[in-house]
Design a protein around this motif. Structure first.
Motif, PDB file in Angstrom:
ATOM      1  N   MET A  15       0.835  -1.199   0.000  1.00 30.27           N
ATOM      2  CA  MET A  15       0.000   0.000   0.000  1.00 30.27           C
ATOM      3  C   MET A  15       0.873   1.254   0.000  1.00 30.27           C
ATOM      4  SD  MET A  15      -2.945   1.055   2.689  1.00 30.27           S
ATOM      5  CE  MET A  15      -1.779   0.858   4.044  1.00 30.27           C
ATOM      6  N   TYR A  16       1.946   1.253   0.820  1.00 31.18           N
ATOM      7  CA  TYR A  16       2.865   2.391   0.843  1.00 31.18           C
ATOM      8  C   TYR A  16       3.529   2.561  -0.518  1.00 31.18           C
ATOM      9  CZ  TYR A  16       2.353   2.161   5.931  1.00 31.18           C
ATOM     10  OH  TYR A  16       1.852   2.142   7.212  1.00 31.18           O
ATOM     11  N   ALA A  18       2.252   1.701  -3.374  1.00 33.56           N
ATOM     12  CA  ALA A  18       1.235   2.233  -4.288  1.00 33.56           C
ATOM     13  C   ALA A  18       1.087   3.741  -4.114  1.00 33.56           C
ATOM     14  CB  ALA A  18      -0.112   1.544  -4.038  1.00 33.56           C
ATOM     15  N   ILE A  19       1.163   4.205  -2.870  1.00 33.49           N
ATOM     16  CA  ILE A  19       1.088   5.649  -2.614  1.00 33.49           C
ATOM     17  C   ILE A  19       2.301   6.348  -3.220  1.00 33.49           C
ATOM     18  CG2 ILE A  19       1.125   7.414  -0.800  1.00 33.49           C
ATOM     19  CD1 ILE A  19      -0.483   5.421   0.938  1.00 33.49           C
ATOM     20  N   LEU A  83      -3.539  12.380   1.595  1.00 30.16           N
ATOM     21  CA  LEU A  83      -4.330  11.647   0.596  1.00 30.16           C
ATOM     22  C   LEU A  83      -5.674  12.318   0.342  1.00 30.16           C
ATOM     23  CD1 LEU A  83      -3.635   7.939   1.626  1.00 30.16           C
ATOM     24  CD2 LEU A  83      -3.075   8.979  -0.580  1.00 30.16           C
ATOM     25  N   THR A 179      -6.447   4.377  -2.239  1.00 33.32           N
ATOM     26  CA  THR A 179      -5.456   4.283  -1.164  1.00 33.32           C
ATOM     27  C   THR A 179      -5.966   4.932   0.121  1.00 33.32           C
ATOM     28  OG1 THR A 179      -4.372   6.221  -2.158  1.00 33.32           O
ATOM     29  CG2 THR A 179      -3.421   4.057  -2.627  1.00 33.32           C
ATOM     30  N   ALA A 182      -7.825   2.343   1.705  1.00 38.01           N
ATOM     31  CA  ALA A 182      -6.956   1.260   2.173  1.00 38.01           C
ATOM     32  C   ALA A 182      -6.227   1.589   3.468  1.00 38.01           C
ATOM     33  CB  ALA A 182      -5.945   0.892   1.091  1.00 38.01           C
ATOM     34  N   VAL A 183      -6.008   2.878   3.755  1.00 40.77           N
ATOM     35  CA  VAL A 183      -5.242   3.234   4.969  1.00 40.77           C
ATOM     36  C   VAL A 183      -6.122   3.277   6.220  1.00 40.77           C
ATOM     37  CG1 VAL A 183      -3.537   4.559   3.659  1.00 40.77           C
ATOM     38  CG2 VAL A 183      -5.497   5.747   4.669  1.00 40.77           C
TER      39      VAL A 183
END
Length: 395
Positions: A15-16, A18-19, A83, A179, A182-183
């Motif tokens: 995920m990180y 992807a960010i 985000l 994202t 997702a966080v």
């Protein structure tokens, strides 16, 4: 600041990454779209350039603010806020029509997107064990950011010209929305820093790191932006020049994979020095002016990014753990300041030819390589000395 280490799960790490991809995609998509934007909006190219400059200026100036926010109220809070702001700014870029409002939306995007990469770098420093494991994760982040850079460079202008420039921020908005969702389960990885602890971001060694960051940004990022114009000046079409310089992103991806293995065998000073040598060789080749040499220089600069720049970035997460978010953000600010300084200084020189520019850059790369390698090795010895002395003291 007391660090509450939690080894991130595989899903969190992806995920990180992807960010990181999204932040670099948004940041690097603006430059290749300038001509398309000006054409579709019926605006002068100077207006499109001003839009890019405003985004970059906001991106750089926001860095210290994001660092202070991360240290004072928490990294995950800062990440969610960045985000959320990036999502809102991207949506506004799609739906707003008058040029002043589009300009304001892109400046807003620069501010919030600028908070993403330093924050995930800080979280990596908080949650991943120092040493080879952290270096490997930084290399993995580099791979995904290089993919974001390459996707933006290759696809943004093509997609914008075939449809509309607004498709690009729309794609970014979709990524930011996913994202942000997702966080939701993430928790803070560190306690908030006190004002006294935050002063660690201005210690002797952090100031040395910021100076290295300015020179790194100037030589690695600022000068690189003139490789494509130098290829074009040799009679190559701009579209082909972009293909030649795409070797930069590919080299980062390949180099990051090699670096992830080397850091298990070599000390960091060796990989840092290797990346510096690649940078010196790159500009020495570029000074010849030959198109194949410039294409090779682009790839070597990408390798330098994977080895040298990754090592310095990892150092930024270690030098002041009490104020890690502030330190990382100020380091990123130093990088952009150096890149902007180099760009403004080189532009007038480049009008008279690129040979002298790349010769001066070769010398600057030698200074950067020697200075950074020496400074890191000295810092490492200084840091380990008290521990050694303590372990030898009878109990």
């Amino acid at each position: 600041m007391t660090i509450a280490r939690r080894t991130p799960s595989s899903s969190s790490r992806w995920m990180y990454r992807a960010i990181g991809f999204l932040s670099f995609f948004d940041r690097f998509s603006a430059a290749p779209m300038m001509v398309v934007f000006a054409s579709q909006e019926g605006a002068p190219l100077a207006t499109a350039a001003a839009l890019l400059a405003g985004y970059s200026f906001a991106y750089a100036l926001g860095q210290p603010l994001w660092g202070a926010l991360g240290d004072r109220v928490g990294r995950i809070f800062a990440l969610r806020l960045a985000l959320c702001g990036s999502l809102v700014a991207s949506v506004l870029s799609v739906v707003l029509d008058p040029m002043p409002l589009v300009f304001a939306a892109r400046i807003l995007a620069g501010i919030f997107v600028g908070g993403l990469f330093p924050t995930i770098m800080t979280i990596t420093g908080d949650t991943v064990r120092e040493g080879p494991e952290r270096s490997r994760e930084v290399s993995a982040l580099q791979t995904t950011t290089a993919l974001g850079t390459t996707a933006a460079t290759v696809l943004a202008a093509a997609v914008a010209s075939l449809a509309s420039w607004r498709v690009v921020p729309a794609v970014a908005a979709a990524g930011f929305a996913l994202t942000l969702w997702a966080v939701r389960p993430l928790h803070e990885s560190a306690r908030r820093a006190t004002l006294t602890a935050s002063r660690a971001a201005f210690s002797r060694w952090t100031l040395v790191l910021y100076v290295i960051g300015v020179l790194d940004g100037a030589v690695l990022l600022g000068v690189f932006s003139f490789i494509a114009p130098a290829i074009t000046a040799g009679g190559v079409a701009p579209a082909l020049a972009g293909i030649f310089t795409a070797s930069y992103g590919i080299a980062i991806i390949v180099g990051a994979q090699i670096n992830r293995r080397l850091i298990q065998l070599w000390p960091r000073t060796r990989t840092m020095f290797l990346g510096g040598i690649a940078l010196v060789l790159a500009y020495a080749l570029a000074a010849t002016g030959a198109t194949p040499a410039l294409a090779a220089a682009s790839a070597l600069i990408g390798l330098s990014n994977a080895f040298f720049h990754a090592a310095v970035q990892t150092w930024a997460t270690e030098v002041a753990p009490q104020a890690r978010a502030t330190t990382v953000s100020l380091f990123v600010f130093a990088l952009f300041a150096g890149a902007a300084l180099a760009t403004s200084t080189i532009a007038p020189m480049a009008e008279h030819g690129y040979g002298t520019v790349f010769l001066i850059s070769t010398f600057a790369a030698v200074v950067l390589t020697g200075g950074a390698t020496w400074a890191y090795s000295f810092w490492e010895r200084e840091r380990s000395t008290p521990q050694t002395m303590h372990s030898d003291t009878p109990k």
